[in-house]
Scaffold this active site. Structure first.
Site, PDB file in Angstrom:
ATOM      1  N   GLY A  47       0.863  -1.187   0.000  1.00  0.00           N
ATOM      2  CA  GLY A  47       0.000   0.000   0.000  1.00  0.00           C
ATOM      3  C   GLY A  47       0.888   1.222   0.000  1.00  0.00           C
ATOM      4  O   GLY A  47       1.826   1.302  -0.796  1.00  0.00           O
ATOM      5  N   GLU A  48       0.651   2.136   0.888  1.00  0.00           N
ATOM      6  CA  GLU A  48       1.447   3.360   0.969  1.00  0.00           C
ATOM      7  C   GLU A  48       2.055   3.426   2.374  1.00  0.00           C
ATOM      8  O   GLU A  48       1.351   3.675   3.358  1.00  0.00           O
ATOM      9  CB  GLU A  48       0.538   4.564   0.673  1.00  0.00           C
ATOM     10  N   SER A  49       3.361   3.208   2.438  1.00  0.00           N
ATOM     11  CA  SER A  49       4.006   3.069   3.753  1.00  0.00           C
ATOM     12  C   SER A  49       3.923   4.341   4.592  1.00  0.00           C
ATOM     13  O   SER A  49       3.840   4.270   5.823  1.00  0.00           O
ATOM     14  CB  SER A  49       5.461   2.659   3.573  1.00  0.00           C
ATOM     15  N   CYS A  79       6.180  -5.288   0.314  1.00  0.00           N
ATOM     16  CA  CYS A  79       6.267  -3.980  -0.343  1.00  0.00           C
ATOM     17  C   CYS A  79       6.210  -2.843   0.691  1.00  0.00           C
ATOM     18  O   CYS A  79       7.196  -2.626   1.385  1.00  0.00           O
ATOM     19  CB  CYS A  79       5.197  -3.877  -1.422  1.00  0.00           C
ATOM     20  N   ARG A 109      12.677   3.688  -1.443  1.00  0.00           N
ATOM     21  CA  ARG A 109      11.283   3.619  -1.885  1.00  0.00           C
ATOM     22  C   ARG A 109      11.166   3.961  -3.369  1.00  0.00           C
ATOM     23  O   ARG A 109      11.950   4.734  -3.899  1.00  0.00           O
ATOM     24  CB  ARG A 109      10.419   4.590  -1.085  1.00  0.00           C
ATOM     25  N   ILE A 137       4.955  -3.502  -7.672  1.00  0.00           N
ATOM     26  CA  ILE A 137       4.168  -2.282  -7.895  1.00  0.00           C
ATOM     27  C   ILE A 137       4.821  -1.143  -7.116  1.00  0.00           C
ATOM     28  O   ILE A 137       4.793  -1.122  -5.886  1.00  0.00           O
ATOM     29  CB  ILE A 137       2.701  -2.464  -7.428  1.00  0.00           C
ATOM     30  N   ARG A 138       5.444  -0.230  -7.829  1.00  0.00           N
ATOM     31  CA  ARG A 138       6.177   0.886  -7.182  1.00  0.00           C
ATOM     32  C   ARG A 138       6.973   0.356  -5.993  1.00  0.00           C
ATOM     33  O   ARG A 138       6.876   0.851  -4.864  1.00  0.00           O
ATOM     34  CB  ARG A 138       5.205   1.999  -6.776  1.00  0.00           C
ATOM     35  N   HIS A 173       4.572  -8.607  -4.359  1.00  0.00           N
ATOM     36  CA  HIS A 173       3.236  -8.836  -3.793  1.00  0.00           C
ATOM     37  C   HIS A 173       2.806 -10.289  -3.982  1.00  0.00           C
ATOM     38  O   HIS A 173       2.030 -10.585  -4.895  1.00  0.00           O
ATOM     39  CB  HIS A 173       2.210  -7.939  -4.514  1.00  0.00           C
ATOM     40  N   GLU A 175       0.642 -11.862  -2.513  1.00  0.00           N
ATOM     41  CA  GLU A 175      -0.811 -12.010  -2.323  1.00  0.00           C
ATOM     42  C   GLU A 175      -1.582 -11.772  -3.622  1.00  0.00           C
ATOM     43  O   GLU A 175      -2.768 -12.083  -3.703  1.00  0.00           O
ATOM     44  CB  GLU A 175      -1.303 -11.061  -1.211  1.00  0.00           C
TER      45      GLU A 175
END
Ligand code: GLN
EC number: 4.3.3.6
Length: 189
Positions: A47-49, A79, A109, A137-138, A173, A175
């Site tokens: 997600g967004e850390s 991630c 990052r 993903i990023r 990822h 998952e």
């Protein structure tokens, strides 16, 4: 017992689905009161850390979770979850963001640039097997690993899966792919 899945933001539902496929009970950690429920392992999703780290601190969850990890509770960080676990960040301007800082690695990052922001690879993972699908993903790049950290997989020269004791950190990822082997490894810790 059960696996707790941090559910403040990001791809937590997909982890819950993978765990269910393996017959593992899980529940969501949404605030500090959820930490009172019994659990013996933890998933930190992608997600967004920065958002996740700030919420962890605001909700009073950062220190209790850090203590559980330091006491040896198995944790899987994917991630953004890996970024939360990382002891050090490369970029100075990110350093004020609260993180758990329990895993002896340095990460950068969003390190794969715009064009390669998302990509897929297939690599062997030590202790897991060959041809493990990896969706990035990023993703963060692991730029340094400390002495007690085992590198389980690389893409090119960069480590993408690492383990230190019962902490498992992956830049991709697992998952989001059908392959359950990374989750199975986590459940074996
Ligand atoms: N770029 C995100 C971050 O810095 C991580 C991306 C992800 O989890 N897919 O937190």
């Amino acid at each position: 017992m059960a696996t707790a899945v941090l559910a403040l933001q990001g791809a937590f539902a997909e982890h819950e689905a993978r765990l269910a496929e393996l017959g593992e009970k899980s529940f969501e950690l949404r605030d500090a009161s959820d930490l009172l429920r019994p659990f013996d392992r933890l998933v930190l999703p992608g997600g967004e850390s920065t958002v996740q780290g700030k919420l962890l601190r605001e909700l009073g969850m950062l220190c209790p979770i850090r203590e559980r990890i330091c006491d040896g509770m198995p944790v899987l960080g994917t991630c953004a979850g890996l970024i939360l676990l990382a002891r050090r960040l490369e970029a100075l301007d990110d350093k004020h963001v609260p993180r758990l800082e329990t895993l002896d690695v340095t990460v950068e990052r969003n390190s794969y640039g715009r064009q390669l922001g998302s990509f897929h690879a297939t690599e062997e993972v030590s202790g897991v097997g060959a041809d493990v699908p990896m969706t990035f993903i990023r993703a963060p790049k692991i730029t340094h690993t400390g002495k007690g950290v085992d590198i389980l997989a690389r893409v090119g020269s960069s480590p993408v899966a690492v383990r230190q004791g019962a902490q498992l950190g992956v830049a991709f990822h697992p998952e989001l792919d059908d392959d359950l082997r990374m989750h199975r490894l986590f459940l074996s810790l």
